[in-house]
Motif scaffolding. Structure first.
Motif, PDB file in Angstrom:
ATOM      1  N   LYS A 149       0.868  -1.156   0.061  1.00 55.80           N
ATOM      2  CA  LYS A 149      -0.054   0.050  -0.074  1.00 55.80           C
ATOM      3  C   LYS A 149       0.945   1.345  -0.118  1.00 55.80           C
ATOM      4  O   LYS A 149       0.251   2.370  -0.010  1.00 55.80           O
ATOM      5  CB  LYS A 149      -0.771   0.194   1.290  1.00 55.80           C
ATOM      6  N   GLN A 150       2.182   1.228   0.187  1.00 55.58           N
ATOM      7  CA  GLN A 150       2.926   2.396   0.136  1.00 55.58           C
ATOM      8  C   GLN A 150       2.978   2.965  -1.161  1.00 55.58           C
ATOM      9  O   GLN A 150       3.236   2.080  -2.286  1.00 55.58           O
ATOM     10  CB  GLN A 150       4.402   1.881   0.624  1.00 55.58           C
ATOM     11  N   PRO A 151       3.154   4.273  -1.522  1.00 56.73           N
ATOM     12  CA  PRO A 151       3.137   4.836  -2.738  1.00 56.73           C
ATOM     13  C   PRO A 151       4.265   4.783  -3.441  1.00 56.73           C
ATOM     14  O   PRO A 151       4.316   4.994  -4.733  1.00 56.73           O
ATOM     15  CB  PRO A 151       2.432   6.228  -2.389  1.00 56.73           C
ATOM     16  N   GLU A 152       5.507   4.675  -2.932  1.00 57.37           N
ATOM     17  CA  GLU A 152       6.671   4.829  -3.591  1.00 57.37           C
ATOM     18  C   GLU A 152       7.164   3.670  -4.139  1.00 57.37           C
ATOM     19  O   GLU A 152       6.415   2.341  -4.244  1.00 57.37           O
ATOM     20  CB  GLU A 152       7.763   5.293  -2.683  1.00 57.37           C
ATOM     21  N   ILE A 153       8.413   3.643  -4.610  1.00 57.80           N
ATOM     22  CA  ILE A 153       8.990   2.428  -5.070  1.00 57.80           C
ATOM     23  C   ILE A 153       8.740   1.056  -4.526  1.00 57.80           C
ATOM     24  O   ILE A 153       8.560  -0.243  -5.230  1.00 57.80           O
ATOM     25  CB  ILE A 153      10.381   2.664  -5.800  1.00 57.80           C
ATOM     26  N   THR A 154       8.994   1.168  -2.962  1.00 52.81           N
ATOM     27  CA  THR A 154       8.960  -0.077  -2.280  1.00 52.81           C
ATOM     28  C   THR A 154       7.392  -0.600  -2.408  1.00 52.81           C
ATOM     29  O   THR A 154       7.317  -1.903  -2.491  1.00 52.81           O
ATOM     30  CB  THR A 154       9.205   0.309  -0.682  1.00 52.81           C
ATOM     31  N   GLY A 155       6.373   0.185  -2.633  1.00 57.47           N
ATOM     32  CA  GLY A 155       4.943  -0.426  -2.625  1.00 57.47           C
ATOM     33  C   GLY A 155       4.884  -0.809  -4.020  1.00 57.47           C
ATOM     34  O   GLY A 155       4.200  -1.908  -4.002  1.00 57.47           O
ATOM     35  N   ARG A 156       5.517  -0.312  -5.200  1.00 55.08           N
ATOM     36  CA  ARG A 156       5.402  -0.823  -6.516  1.00 55.08           C
ATOM     37  C   ARG A 156       6.143  -2.175  -6.635  1.00 55.08           C
ATOM     38  O   ARG A 156       5.417  -3.146  -7.226  1.00 55.08           O
ATOM     39  CB  ARG A 156       5.723   0.148  -7.291  1.00 55.08           C
ATOM     40  N   ASN A 157       6.945  -2.126  -6.056  1.00 55.12           N
ATOM     41  CA  ASN A 157       7.973  -3.449  -5.987  1.00 55.12           C
ATOM     42  C   ASN A 157       7.228  -4.706  -5.344  1.00 55.12           C
ATOM     43  O   ASN A 157       7.277  -5.881  -5.770  1.00 55.12           O
ATOM     44  CB  ASN A 157       9.402  -3.332  -5.421  1.00 55.12           C
ATOM     45  N   ALA A 158       6.624  -4.273  -4.229  1.00 55.84           N
ATOM     46  CA  ALA A 158       5.737  -5.321  -3.308  1.00 55.84           C
ATOM     47  C   ALA A 158       4.539  -6.049  -4.159  1.00 55.84           C
ATOM     48  O   ALA A 158       4.349  -7.069  -4.393  1.00 55.84           O
ATOM     49  CB  ALA A 158       5.326  -4.548  -2.147  1.00 55.84           C
ATOM     50  N   ARG A 159       3.996  -5.133  -4.923  1.00 57.02           N
ATOM     51  CA  ARG A 159       2.919  -5.494  -5.604  1.00 57.02           C
ATOM     52  C   ARG A 159       3.293  -6.286  -6.828  1.00 57.02           C
ATOM     53  O   ARG A 159       2.667  -7.204  -7.385  1.00 57.02           O
ATOM     54  CB  ARG A 159       2.136  -4.248  -6.326  1.00 57.02           C
TER      55      ARG A 159
END
Length: 441
Positions: free
Chosen positions: A42-52
């Protein structure tokens, strides 16, 4: 020998494709990783995108079989999601009791070590987890796929002793072929073997392989900025050379990385009209404690982050008087923005864009991961030039270090490419104090 690699969550958040990069070895993901990915997604930054992205990849792999039983990948390799046995978790030392995710990962690795004939290796970017694993008798390593050797990092320059005739041909014929192997667009200092004080500066042409003279600048320099040392002369040549699409500039504080890039960009955009716009971006990563949310609209919020860029424009355009107060009669970069020649924005908004025919400068690129730099470079459209600047010794991003940041990664990966050039700036030119501080502190 075939190995079994147990991955930590931070490895997948750093590189979503990490689970596919272990060739024909077996890769095991403890089930607790899935829970942590759900927390990060649910994080908006690159960490969230990588998790998804990791979650989507695992969901796609489910069509090939049961993840808990292992799925064949990379030929003889396999990927498995392993459950954590409560009994193994209870066997951990009292200091590691509880349902903490790190403890569950350690328990899975210990269980696999008992069951597997092949070596079991825990891979984590968490130094403390690697220390805990070592204390428990486990083999632990950092994720090294995108790491580079900082001590042997390509500097983009070399010195070559040549005959005096070669130096003469360099200027008379516009180029000279040397019987040595060089990297494309490598900067060379040619030294006359008969008279060592007689030298010449050249660049290895990426197309022909010949050494050609560096670009001769006018008395006013580039956008009123003139190089103060040899490395800056090399850097300006790469920045002004239209055949080079990617330039990386590495150097300590005060070496002029950002100033040279902006000066060259202004000349190419405002004077030569070769590019439609100068686009400058930098990651929004604070040094020290974050100040929290800032008031105002997006431009007002960005001002503290982009102020170092504005300072460079004030210096180039002369929009500060001798007292240091802004000259409101000449707005400098604001006028360029109004005419559509300049755009300054954070990297948050660059994903998904196509950037054609622009001079793109990414400042403080040492705070980017290799995956983020790949995202930026793949945004470049036809006719776009990308410049990455930064100092690997000034990293504020807790998820990268000097050996694993996107800037040094690109330097090493592109050193053999004719469309790329690199220079490491060595001498500080900001002030005597700044230079000594960078060296002594």
């Amino acid at each position: 020998m075939k190995k079994t690699f147990v991955l930590d969550t931070n490895v997948l958040l750093h590189d979503p494709s990490a689970m596919l990069r272990f060739e024909d070895n077996d890769v095991v993901l403890p089930i607790t990783i899935i829970e942590e990915l759900d927390r990060f997604k649910k994080q908006p930054e690159i960490t969230g995108r990588n998790a998804r992205q990791v979650s989507r990849m695992l969901d796609d792999l489910r069509s090939k079989g049961q993840l808990t039983e292992g799925i064949s990948i990379n030929g003889d390799g396999s990927l498995q999601v392993a459950l954590c046995r409560r009994e193994t978790l209870l066997e951990l030392p009292p200091e590691l009791e509880g349902d903490k995710a790190d403890n569950a990962i350690l328990a899975v690795a210990l269980e696999l070590k008992r069951q597997c004939d092949s070596p079991v290796v825990l891979v984590s970017k968490d130094i403390n987890l690697r220390i805990k694993a070592d204390a428990l008798g486990l083999t632990a390593e950092d994720y090294k796929t995108d790491k580079v050797d900082v001590d042997d990092l390509y500097i983009g320059m070399d010195k070559v002793v040549v005959a005096s005739e070669d130096i003469d041909r360099l200027f008379k014929l516009g180029g000279v072929a040397l019987d040595q192997e060089f990297f494309p667009n490598q900067a060379l200092t040619l030294i006359d073997e008969a008279n060592p004080s007689h030298t010449a500066l050249g660049i290895v042409d990426g197309a022909s392989g010949k050494v050609v003279p560096i670009t001769k600048l006018s008395r006013s320099g580039v956008s009123r900025i003139s190089p103060r040392n040899r490395e800056q002369s090399f850097a300006l040549d790469l920045l002004l050379r239209d055949s080079i699409s990617l330039v990386t500039l590495v150097g300590k504080a005060g070496t002029g990385k950002t100033l040279l890039a902006i000066a060259a960009g202004l000349q190419k955009v405002a004077d030569e009209r070769l590019y439609s716009r100068l686009l400058i971006s930098r990651p929004v990563v604070p040094m020290g404690k974050d100040l929290g949310f800032l008031p105002g609209d997006v431009n007002e919020k960005l001002t503290p982050w982009m102020q170092p860029l504005y300072d460079n424009f004030d210096l180039i355009l002369g929009t500060q008087d001798s007292s240091g107060k802004p000259d409101h009669w000449r707005r400098g970069h604001e006028e360029l923005i109004e005419h559509g020649l300049l755009q300054i924005e954070p990297l948050t908004y660059i994903r998904g864009r196509t950037i054609p025919k622009q001079f793109l400068i990414v400042d403080e690129a040492q705070n980017l991961t290799p995956h983020e730099v790949k995202t930026i470079l793949t945004r470049a459209g036809e006719g776009t030039k990308v410049v990455l600047t930064g100092d690997p010794d000034q990293i504020d991003n807790p998820y990268v270090d000097a050996a694993s940041n996107g800037l040094t990664y690109v330097v090493e990966r592109f050193k053999n490419e004719p469309l790329a050039g690199h220079i490491t700036l060595l001498k500080g030119e900001r002030s005597g104090l700044a230079d000594r501080a960078a060296a002594l502190l």
